[in-house]
Design an enzyme around this catalytic site. Sequence first.
Site, PDB file in Angstrom:
ATOM      1  N   ASN A 252       0.623  15.031 -13.622  1.00 11.87           N
ATOM      2  CA  ASN A 252       0.254  13.788 -12.940  1.00 11.87           C
ATOM      3  C   ASN A 252       0.742  12.540 -13.673  1.00 11.87           C
ATOM      4  O   ASN A 252       0.591  11.418 -13.174  1.00 11.87           O
ATOM      5  CB  ASN A 252      -1.261  13.736 -12.706  1.00 11.87           C
ATOM      6  CG  ASN A 252      -1.663  14.698 -11.597  1.00 11.87           C
ATOM      7  OD1 ASN A 252      -0.812  15.206 -10.871  1.00 11.87           O
ATOM      8  ND2 ASN A 252      -2.956  14.945 -11.467  1.00 11.87           N
TER       9      ASN A 252
ATOM     10  N   ARG B  77       1.944  15.029  -1.731  1.00  9.86           N
ATOM     11  CA  ARG B  77       1.513  13.664  -1.424  1.00  9.86           C
ATOM     12  C   ARG B  77       2.044  12.653  -2.425  1.00  9.86           C
ATOM     13  O   ARG B  77       2.259  11.494  -2.088  1.00  9.86           O
ATOM     14  CB  ARG B  77      -0.010  13.577  -1.432  1.00  9.86           C
ATOM     15  CG  ARG B  77      -0.697  14.469  -0.463  1.00  9.86           C
ATOM     16  CD  ARG B  77      -2.179  14.308  -0.637  1.00  9.86           C
ATOM     17  NE  ARG B  77      -2.530  12.906  -0.546  1.00  9.86           N
ATOM     18  CZ  ARG B  77      -2.727  12.263   0.581  1.00  9.86           C
ATOM     19  NH1 ARG B  77      -2.637  12.890   1.726  1.00  9.86           N
ATOM     20  NH2 ARG B  77      -3.036  10.985   0.577  1.00  9.86           N
TER      21      ARG B  77
ATOM     22  N   ASP C  66      -4.138   3.495   2.383  1.00 13.15           N
ATOM     23  CA  ASP C  66      -4.336   2.093   2.764  1.00 13.15           C
ATOM     24  C   ASP C  66      -4.323   1.146   1.560  1.00 13.15           C
ATOM     25  O   ASP C  66      -3.845   0.017   1.661  1.00 13.15           O
ATOM     26  CB  ASP C  66      -5.654   1.947   3.565  1.00 13.15           C
ATOM     27  CG  ASP C  66      -6.858   2.503   2.826  1.00 13.15           C
ATOM     28  OD1 ASP C  66      -6.709   3.543   2.142  1.00 13.15           O
ATOM     29  OD2 ASP C  66      -7.940   1.905   2.906  1.00 13.15           O
ATOM     30  N   LEU C  67      -4.814   1.592   0.412  1.00 10.89           N
ATOM     31  CA  LEU C  67      -4.869   0.681  -0.746  1.00 10.89           C
ATOM     32  C   LEU C  67      -3.472   0.438  -1.327  1.00 10.89           C
ATOM     33  O   LEU C  67      -3.183  -0.663  -1.805  1.00 10.89           O
ATOM     34  CB  LEU C  67      -5.808   1.245  -1.822  1.00 10.89           C
ATOM     35  CG  LEU C  67      -7.239   1.553  -1.341  1.00 10.89           C
ATOM     36  CD1 LEU C  67      -8.080   2.126  -2.469  1.00 10.89           C
ATOM     37  CD2 LEU C  67      -7.886   0.289  -0.777  1.00 10.89           C
TER      38      LEU C  67
ATOM     39  N   PRO D 279      -6.324   8.696   2.452  1.00 14.52           N
ATOM     40  CA  PRO D 279      -5.458   7.658   3.028  1.00 14.52           C
ATOM     41  C   PRO D 279      -4.640   6.947   1.952  1.00 14.52           C
ATOM     42  O   PRO D 279      -4.899   7.112   0.751  1.00 14.52           O
ATOM     43  CB  PRO D 279      -6.459   6.689   3.663  1.00 14.52           C
ATOM     44  CG  PRO D 279      -7.728   6.892   2.916  1.00 14.52           C
ATOM     45  CD  PRO D 279      -7.739   8.325   2.461  1.00 14.52           C
TER      46      PRO D 279
ATOM     47  N   ASP E 120     -10.421  16.678 -11.076  1.00 13.13           N
ATOM     48  CA  ASP E 120      -9.470  17.786 -11.236  1.00 13.13           C
ATOM     49  C   ASP E 120      -9.999  18.881 -12.164  1.00 13.13           C
ATOM     50  O   ASP E 120      -9.328  19.900 -12.372  1.00 13.13           O
ATOM     51  CB  ASP E 120      -8.122  17.265 -11.775  1.00 13.13           C
ATOM     52  CG  ASP E 120      -7.382  16.449 -10.724  1.00 13.13           C
ATOM     53  OD1 ASP E 120      -7.774  16.480  -9.549  1.00 13.13           O
ATOM     54  OD2 ASP E 120      -6.397  15.769 -11.100  1.00 13.13           O
TER      55      ASP E 120
ATOM     56  N   ARG F 292       2.217  24.860  -8.368  1.00 14.34           N
ATOM     57  CA  ARG F 292       2.458  23.414  -8.227  1.00 14.34           C
ATOM     58  C   ARG F 292       2.135  22.659  -9.510  1.00 14.34           C
ATOM     59  O   ARG F 292       2.708  21.593  -9.752  1.00 14.34           O
ATOM     60  CB  ARG F 292       1.600  22.844  -7.090  1.00 14.34           C
ATOM     61  CG  ARG F 292       2.051  23.313  -5.727  1.00 14.34           C
ATOM     62  CD  ARG F 292       1.304  22.592  -4.657  1.00 14.34           C
ATOM     63  NE  ARG F 292       1.489  21.151  -4.772  1.00 14.34           N
ATOM     64  CZ  ARG F 292       1.003  20.270  -3.927  1.00 14.34           C
ATOM     65  NH1 ARG F 292       0.308  20.686  -2.879  1.00 14.34           N
ATOM     66  NH2 ARG F 292       1.192  18.985  -4.097  1.00 14.34           N
TER      67      ARG F 292
ATOM     68  N   ILE G 254     -15.249  11.875  -5.592  1.00 18.89           N
ATOM     69  CA  ILE G 254     -13.900  11.319  -5.377  1.00 18.89           C
ATOM     70  C   ILE G 254     -13.303  11.807  -4.055  1.00 18.89           C
ATOM     71  O   ILE G 254     -12.768  11.019  -3.276  1.00 18.89           O
ATOM     72  CB  ILE G 254     -12.943  11.686  -6.548  1.00 18.89           C
ATOM     73  CG1 ILE G 254     -13.570  11.343  -7.901  1.00 18.89           C
ATOM     74  CG2 ILE G 254     -11.582  11.015  -6.375  1.00 18.89           C
ATOM     75  CD1 ILE G 254     -13.728   9.890  -8.215  1.00 18.89           C
TER      76      ILE G 254
HETATM   77  C1  EPZ Z   1      -4.438  11.414  -8.223  1.00 20.69           C
HETATM   78  O1  EPZ Z   1      -4.391  11.464  -6.809  1.00 20.69           O
HETATM   79  C2  EPZ Z   1      -4.028  12.784  -8.714  1.00 20.69           C
HETATM   80  N1  EPZ Z   1      -2.671  13.068  -8.272  1.00 20.69           N
HETATM   81  C3  EPZ Z   1      -5.005  13.828  -8.211  1.00 20.69           C
HETATM   82  O2  EPZ Z   1      -4.645  15.077  -8.776  1.00 20.69           O
HETATM   83  C4  EPZ Z   1      -6.411  13.453  -8.681  1.00 20.69           C
HETATM   84  O3  EPZ Z   1      -7.336  14.377  -8.137  1.00 20.69           O
HETATM   85  C5  EPZ Z   1      -6.755  12.028  -8.240  1.00 20.69           C
HETATM   86  O4  EPZ Z   1      -5.735  11.108  -8.705  1.00 20.69           O
HETATM   87  C6  EPZ Z   1      -8.091  11.532  -8.777  1.00 20.69           C
HETATM   88  O5  EPZ Z   1      -8.100  11.604 -10.166  1.00 20.69           O
HETATM   89  C7  EPZ Z   1      -1.640  12.591  -8.969  1.00 20.69           C
HETATM   90  O6  EPZ Z   1      -1.794  11.895  -9.954  1.00 20.69           O
HETATM   91  C8  EPZ Z   1      -0.279  12.953  -8.494  1.00 20.69           C
HETATM   92  P1  EPZ Z   1      -6.698   8.384  -5.887  1.00 20.69           P
HETATM   93  P2  EPZ Z   1      -4.442  10.121  -5.956  1.00 20.69           P
HETATM   94  O7  EPZ Z   1      -5.809   7.447  -5.154  1.00 20.69           O
HETATM   95  O8  EPZ Z   1      -3.679   9.071  -6.645  1.00 20.69           O
HETATM   96  C9  EPZ Z   1      -9.275   7.213  -2.028  1.00 20.69           C
HETATM   97  C10 EPZ Z   1      -4.370  17.458  -8.810  1.00 20.69           C
HETATM   98  O9  EPZ Z   1      -5.059  18.483  -8.570  1.00 20.69           O
HETATM   99  N2  EPZ Z   1      -8.133   6.399  -1.625  1.00 20.69           N
HETATM  100  O10 EPZ Z   1      -7.193   7.974  -7.227  1.00 20.69           O
HETATM  101  O11 EPZ Z   1      -4.061  10.485  -4.565  1.00 20.69           O
HETATM  102  C11 EPZ Z   1      -8.935   8.711  -2.016  1.00 20.69           C
HETATM  103  O12 EPZ Z   1      -9.031   9.255  -0.724  1.00 20.69           O
HETATM  104  C12 EPZ Z   1      -4.501  16.225  -7.949  1.00 20.69           C
HETATM  105  O13 EPZ Z   1      -3.523  17.409  -9.722  1.00 20.69           O
HETATM  106  C13 EPZ Z   1      -8.242   5.593  -0.503  1.00 20.69           C
HETATM  107  O14 EPZ Z   1      -9.272   5.569   0.182  1.00 20.69           O
HETATM  108  O15 EPZ Z   1      -5.993   9.822  -6.002  1.00 20.69           O
HETATM  109  C14 EPZ Z   1      -9.928   9.249  -2.995  1.00 20.69           C
HETATM  110  O16 EPZ Z   1     -11.165   9.393  -2.350  1.00 20.69           O
HETATM  111  C15 EPZ Z   1      -5.145  16.376  -6.648  1.00 20.69           C
HETATM  112  N3  EPZ Z   1      -7.165   4.849  -0.126  1.00 20.69           N
HETATM  113  C16 EPZ Z   1     -10.048   8.131  -4.038  1.00 20.69           C
HETATM  114  O17 EPZ Z   1      -9.573   6.953  -3.388  1.00 20.69           O
HETATM  115  C17 EPZ Z   1      -6.008   4.839  -0.858  1.00 20.69           C
HETATM  116  O18 EPZ Z   1      -5.080   4.119  -0.475  1.00 20.69           O
HETATM  117  C18 EPZ Z   1      -9.251   8.333  -5.308  1.00 20.69           C
HETATM  118  O19 EPZ Z   1      -7.938   8.736  -4.972  1.00 20.69           O
HETATM  119  C19 EPZ Z   1      -5.918   5.625  -2.000  1.00 20.69           C
HETATM  120  C20 EPZ Z   1      -6.991   6.407  -2.375  1.00 20.69           C
END
Ligand code: EPZ
Length: 421
Positions: free
Chosen positions: A23, A95, A127-128, A125, A309, A401, A331
Amino acid sequence: MDRIIIEGGIPLQGRIQVSGAKNAALPLMAATLLTDQPVELSNVPDVADVNTMQRLLQRLGTASTMQAGAPGTLRLQTSSLMSTTAPYDLVRKMRASVLVLGPMLARQGEAIVSLPGGCAIGTRPIDLHLMGLERMGAVIELEQGYVKATAPKGLKGAEIKLPQPSVGATENILMAACLADGDTTILDAAQEPEIVDLAALLNAMGAEIDGAGTAILRIRGRTSLSGASHRIIADRIEAGTYAMAAGITSGQLVLQDVRALHLGVAAERLEEAGLLLEDTADGLSVRTANGGLKGVDVMTRPFPGFATDLQAQFMALMCLASGASMITETIFENRFMHVPELARMGARITVHGGSALVRGQARLTGAPVMATDLRASVSLVLAGLAAQGPTTVNRVYHLDRGYERLEEKLRGVGARIERSG
Ligand code: EPZ
């Protein structure tokens, strides 16, 4: 389709070399799009997601080569962008492909990226990401499943407050801000070590970023960035997974390249659960204390809180603890897909909304189980390492992966684990 077969019950003993963080590798690879100069990344893990990112970058025009004689060293150079489209067939697979959005938009004034859609662990999503880029002046349209972002006159520095700390949104905005006109501040930014690593690479490329690892990131925009060499940090999630492999098998492992503080709050929870963690000159030593495993409650939070994770792996551990454990996932809304599979191995778990009550017991029994996502899959491997009788984990591609040479590493510390085609 490959399966993994585990014959459990052996206490793991020995050393495991922890790989570079998947990551961190993915955003760092995307960041190389910000310059026409070569960027050399070392300690890149050989996992399927890294290969997918490499394929995506190649489609965009990046020359990408593994350095001969230096395993895990990747040289990436995008002299010019040949395409600004991240297509559905690759984004659907991974993603993290959306991380090319910010860099392409900042460099080329245009980026077209497929919307990733939902996935096994939640709706997720973006959106952020889009809100942040819009605040910097991007015009965003959604067309036929694609995000089309344009900024013909370039991006402008802005103050961007995230309503919740998103790792991906922070990374996309941070990368874009490095080439924006003026200063950008990201408030309530994600503080994960992978963000710190990204900022370190960007700063080595000539960016000016302050505050990485805190909730406020300040970025001074530059007109161009240069090449750099950078070593990717160790994978704290892989390390936490193997720490729990030591705990669940009552073994003792030394995790090379890692220290307890890399695990954040998870290190404290593991110690409360009966693991002894000790930083040694060789790496992080982990074993079970004399009292055995104890039930401990955890709630997943953004870093430095307990990592989502590591939630599935912790649940496997708690299945064999004395007492009960309440595990709350905050999360992602659907990250309990491992529960019915663990139940097939005899685990006693009741889910109420975002919380799972795990009633610990003396043993699990091996069973055929189905992997649903990366961390769920590895939690089944952990359960299999401790169970009586054989466990077959199907759909192993999820594991590939994000875990480099998983069976080899586990076999190296005594596990009986094989892959069959
Ligand atoms: C990163 O995903 C990691 N992936 C994930 O690892 C990890 O689980 C996650 O961060 C949380 O630590 C990578 O780094 C490639 P977020 P990311 O944006 O960036 C919501 C693994 O197993 N959200 O921090 O996609 C979202 O739905 C994986 O290695 C919005 O609502 O996570 C979630 O509820 C899976 N809108 C929360 O925020 C947005 O635009 C945190 O997601 C973005 C996120």
